[in-house]
Design a protein around this motif. Structure first.
Motif, PDB file in Angstrom:
ATOM      1  N   GLN A   4     -10.656   4.072   3.810  1.00 18.40           N
ATOM      2  CA  GLN A   4      -9.918   3.496   2.684  1.00 18.40           C
ATOM      3  C   GLN A   4      -9.322   4.616   1.846  1.00 18.40           C
ATOM      4  OE1 GLN A   4     -11.409   0.559   0.079  1.00 18.40           O
ATOM      5  NE2 GLN A   4     -12.507  -0.537   1.680  1.00 18.40           N
ATOM      6  N   VAL A   5      -8.109   4.379   1.366  1.00 14.04           N
ATOM      7  CA  VAL A   5      -7.449   5.334   0.471  1.00 14.04           C
ATOM      8  C   VAL A   5      -7.292   4.658  -0.875  1.00 14.04           C
ATOM      9  CG1 VAL A   5      -5.372   6.691   0.050  1.00 14.04           C
ATOM     10  CG2 VAL A   5      -6.239   6.430   2.393  1.00 14.04           C
ATOM     11  N   ILE A   6      -7.837   5.291  -1.918  1.00 10.81           N
ATOM     12  CA  ILE A   6      -7.788   4.758  -3.273  1.00 10.81           C
ATOM     13  C   ILE A   6      -7.007   5.740  -4.141  1.00 10.81           C
ATOM     14  CG2 ILE A   6      -9.138   4.048  -5.279  1.00 10.81           C
ATOM     15  CD1 ILE A   6     -11.461   3.509  -3.278  1.00 10.81           C
ATOM     16  N   LEU A   7      -5.973   5.228  -4.800  1.00  8.59           N
ATOM     17  CA  LEU A   7      -5.148   6.037  -5.688  1.00  8.59           C
ATOM     18  C   LEU A   7      -5.564   5.772  -7.129  1.00  8.59           C
ATOM     19  CD1 LEU A   7      -2.612   7.846  -6.197  1.00  8.59           C
ATOM     20  CD2 LEU A   7      -1.322   5.711  -6.354  1.00  8.59           C
ATOM     21  N   LEU A   8      -5.832   6.831  -7.865  1.00 10.08           N
ATOM     22  CA  LEU A   8      -6.139   6.731  -9.290  1.00 10.08           C
ATOM     23  C   LEU A   8      -4.976   7.366 -10.043  1.00 10.08           C
ATOM     24  CD1 LEU A   8      -8.077   6.194 -11.654  1.00 10.08           C
ATOM     25  CD2 LEU A   8      -9.076   8.439 -11.210  1.00 10.08           C
ATOM     26  N   GLN A  27      -0.047   3.590   3.164  1.00  8.31           N
ATOM     27  CA  GLN A  27      -1.303   4.283   3.455  1.00  8.31           C
ATOM     28  C   GLN A  27      -2.380   4.002   2.402  1.00  8.31           C
ATOM     29  OE1 GLN A  27       0.626   8.185   3.530  1.00  8.31           O
ATOM     30  NE2 GLN A  27      -0.055   8.377   5.662  1.00  8.31           N
ATOM     31  N   ILE A  28      -2.010   3.341   1.305  1.00  8.12           N
ATOM     32  CA  ILE A  28      -2.927   3.125   0.187  1.00  8.12           C
ATOM     33  C   ILE A  28      -3.503   1.718   0.248  1.00  8.12           C
ATOM     34  CG2 ILE A  28      -3.093   2.997  -2.336  1.00  8.12           C
ATOM     35  CD1 ILE A  28      -0.901   5.159  -2.407  1.00  8.12           C
ATOM     36  N   HIS A  29      -4.831   1.631   0.116  1.00 13.26           N
ATOM     37  CA  HIS A  29      -5.517   0.342   0.145  1.00 13.26           C
ATOM     38  C   HIS A  29      -5.768  -0.213  -1.252  1.00 13.26           C
ATOM     39  CE1 HIS A  29      -6.654   2.311   3.964  1.00 13.26           C
ATOM     40  NE2 HIS A  29      -6.362   1.120   4.434  1.00 13.26           N
ATOM     41  N   SER A  30      -6.075   0.664  -2.199  1.00 15.25           N
ATOM     42  CA  SER A  30      -6.417   0.238  -3.565  1.00 15.25           C
ATOM     43  C   SER A  30      -5.823   1.203  -4.575  1.00 15.25           C
ATOM     44  CB  SER A  30      -7.931   0.213  -3.764  1.00 15.25           C
ATOM     45  OG  SER A  30      -8.548  -0.669  -2.877  1.00 15.25           O
ATOM     46  N   ILE A  31      -5.498   0.649  -5.750  1.00 15.96           N
ATOM     47  CA  ILE A  31      -5.012   1.475  -6.856  1.00 15.96           C
ATOM     48  C   ILE A  31      -5.819   1.133  -8.100  1.00 15.96           C
ATOM     49  CG2 ILE A  31      -3.072   1.947  -8.404  1.00 15.96           C
ATOM     50  CD1 ILE A  31      -1.204   1.380  -6.064  1.00 15.96           C
ATOM     51  N   ILE A  32      -6.258   2.165  -8.798  1.00 19.86           N
ATOM     52  CA  ILE A  32      -6.915   2.011 -10.089  1.00 19.86           C
ATOM     53  C   ILE A  32      -5.971   2.624 -11.119  1.00 19.86           C
ATOM     54  CG2 ILE A  32      -8.922   2.584 -11.519  1.00 19.86           C
ATOM     55  CD1 ILE A  32     -10.494   2.948  -8.873  1.00 19.86           C
ATOM     56  N   THR A  33      -5.603   1.835 -12.130  1.00 24.15           N
ATOM     57  CA  THR A  33      -4.664   2.300 -13.142  1.00 24.15           C
ATOM     58  C   THR A  33      -5.000   1.665 -14.485  1.00 24.15           C
ATOM     59  OG1 THR A  33      -2.318   2.642 -13.625  1.00 24.15           O
ATOM     60  CG2 THR A  33      -2.941   0.499 -12.681  1.00 24.15           C
ATOM     61  N   ASP A  34      -4.261   2.045 -15.521  1.00 21.21           N
ATOM     62  CA  ASP A  34      -4.507   1.456 -16.839  1.00 21.21           C
ATOM     63  C   ASP A  34      -3.737   0.147 -16.985  1.00 21.21           C
ATOM     64  OD1 ASP A  34      -1.896   2.169 -18.540  1.00 21.21           O
ATOM     65  OD2 ASP A  34      -2.412   3.895 -17.284  1.00 21.21           O
ATOM     66  N   ASN A  35      -4.021  -0.584 -18.046  1.00 23.14           N
ATOM     67  CA  ASN A  35      -3.454  -1.922 -18.221  1.00 23.14           C
ATOM     68  C   ASN A  35      -2.013  -1.917 -18.741  1.00 23.14           C
ATOM     69  OD1 ASN A  35      -3.888  -1.181 -20.842  1.00 23.14           O
ATOM     70  ND2 ASN A  35      -5.435  -2.722 -21.262  1.00 23.14           N
ATOM     71  N   ARG A  36      -1.372  -0.765 -18.835  1.00 20.70           N
ATOM     72  CA  ARG A  36       0.027  -0.696 -19.259  1.00 20.70           C
ATOM     73  C   ARG A  36       0.998  -0.832 -18.084  1.00 20.70           C
ATOM     74  NH1 ARG A  36       0.067   4.830 -22.293  1.00 20.70           N
ATOM     75  NH2 ARG A  36      -0.754   5.262 -20.241  1.00 20.70           N
ATOM     76  N   ILE A  37       0.491  -1.015 -16.886  1.00 25.56           N
ATOM     77  CA  ILE A  37       1.357  -1.165 -15.716  1.00 25.56           C
ATOM     78  C   ILE A  37       2.160  -2.457 -15.856  1.00 25.56           C
ATOM     79  CG2 ILE A  37      -0.424  -2.296 -14.317  1.00 25.56           C
ATOM     80  CD1 ILE A  37       0.722  -0.699 -11.908  1.00 25.56           C
ATOM     81  N   SER A  38       3.423  -2.408 -15.494  1.00 26.59           N
ATOM     82  CA  SER A  38       4.288  -3.573 -15.682  1.00 26.59           C
ATOM     83  C   SER A  38       3.934  -4.694 -14.695  1.00 26.59           C
ATOM     84  CB  SER A  38       5.755  -3.187 -15.510  1.00 26.59           C
ATOM     85  OG  SER A  38       6.045  -2.951 -14.153  1.00 26.59           O
ATOM     86  N   ARG A  48       2.494  -5.962  -1.101  1.00 29.50           N
ATOM     87  CA  ARG A  48       2.152  -5.029  -0.031  1.00 29.50           C
ATOM     88  C   ARG A  48       0.668  -5.084   0.326  1.00 29.50           C
ATOM     89  NH1 ARG A  48       5.593  -0.454   0.795  1.00 29.50           N
ATOM     90  NH2 ARG A  48       7.545  -0.658  -0.343  1.00 29.50           N
ATOM     91  N   SER A  49      -0.037  -6.058  -0.243  1.00 28.29           N
ATOM     92  CA  SER A  49      -1.476  -6.250  -0.009  1.00 28.29           C
ATOM     93  C   SER A  49      -2.313  -5.067  -0.484  1.00 28.29           C
ATOM     94  CB  SER A  49      -1.749  -6.537   1.469  1.00 28.29           C
ATOM     95  OG  SER A  49      -1.079  -7.711   1.864  1.00 28.29           O
ATOM     96  N   ILE A  50      -1.875  -4.429  -1.571  1.00 27.13           N
ATOM     97  CA  ILE A  50      -2.636  -3.357  -2.176  1.00 27.13           C
ATOM     98  C   ILE A  50      -3.496  -3.944  -3.286  1.00 27.13           C
ATOM     99  CG2 ILE A  50      -2.504  -1.177  -3.457  1.00 27.13           C
ATOM    100  CD1 ILE A  50       0.182  -0.668  -2.063  1.00 27.13           C
ATOM    101  N   SER A  51      -4.778  -3.669  -3.247  1.00 23.30           N
ATOM    102  CA  SER A  51      -5.694  -4.133  -4.278  1.00 23.30           C
ATOM    103  C   SER A  51      -5.485  -3.316  -5.544  1.00 23.30           C
ATOM    104  CB  SER A  51      -7.120  -3.973  -3.777  1.00 23.30           C
ATOM    105  OG  SER A  51      -8.039  -4.223  -4.800  1.00 23.30           O
ATOM    106  N   ILE A  52      -5.365  -3.991  -6.700  1.00 21.88           N
ATOM    107  CA  ILE A  52      -5.121  -3.313  -7.977  1.00 21.88           C
ATOM    108  C   ILE A  52      -6.277  -3.588  -8.923  1.00 21.88           C
ATOM    109  CG2 ILE A  52      -3.533  -3.036  -9.911  1.00 21.88           C
ATOM    110  CD1 ILE A  52      -2.228  -2.461  -7.242  1.00 21.88           C
TER     111      ILE A  52
END
Length: 55
Positions: A4-8, A27-38, A48-52
């Protein structure tokens, strides 16, 4: 070689062109980000079936 590839990344990194590329979105399975993402960016990533996870 990871299972698994997780992007922070904070929300300011989405929608801008950078000098370097970490990975293609396919190539990315999951993304962890802050709540300001649009909501538009969230929708595009989910299509794209990426878990956020927002924090």
């Amino acid at each position: 070689m990871a299972d698994q590839v997780i992007l922070l990344a904070d929300a300011s990194k989405f929608g801008v062109q950078a000098f370097t590329r970490v990975a293609d979105l396919n190539q990315i399975h999951s993304i962890i980000t802050d709540n300001r993402i649009s909501s538009d960016t969230l929708s595009q990533l989910k299509e794209r079936s990426i878990s956020i996870r927002t924090v």
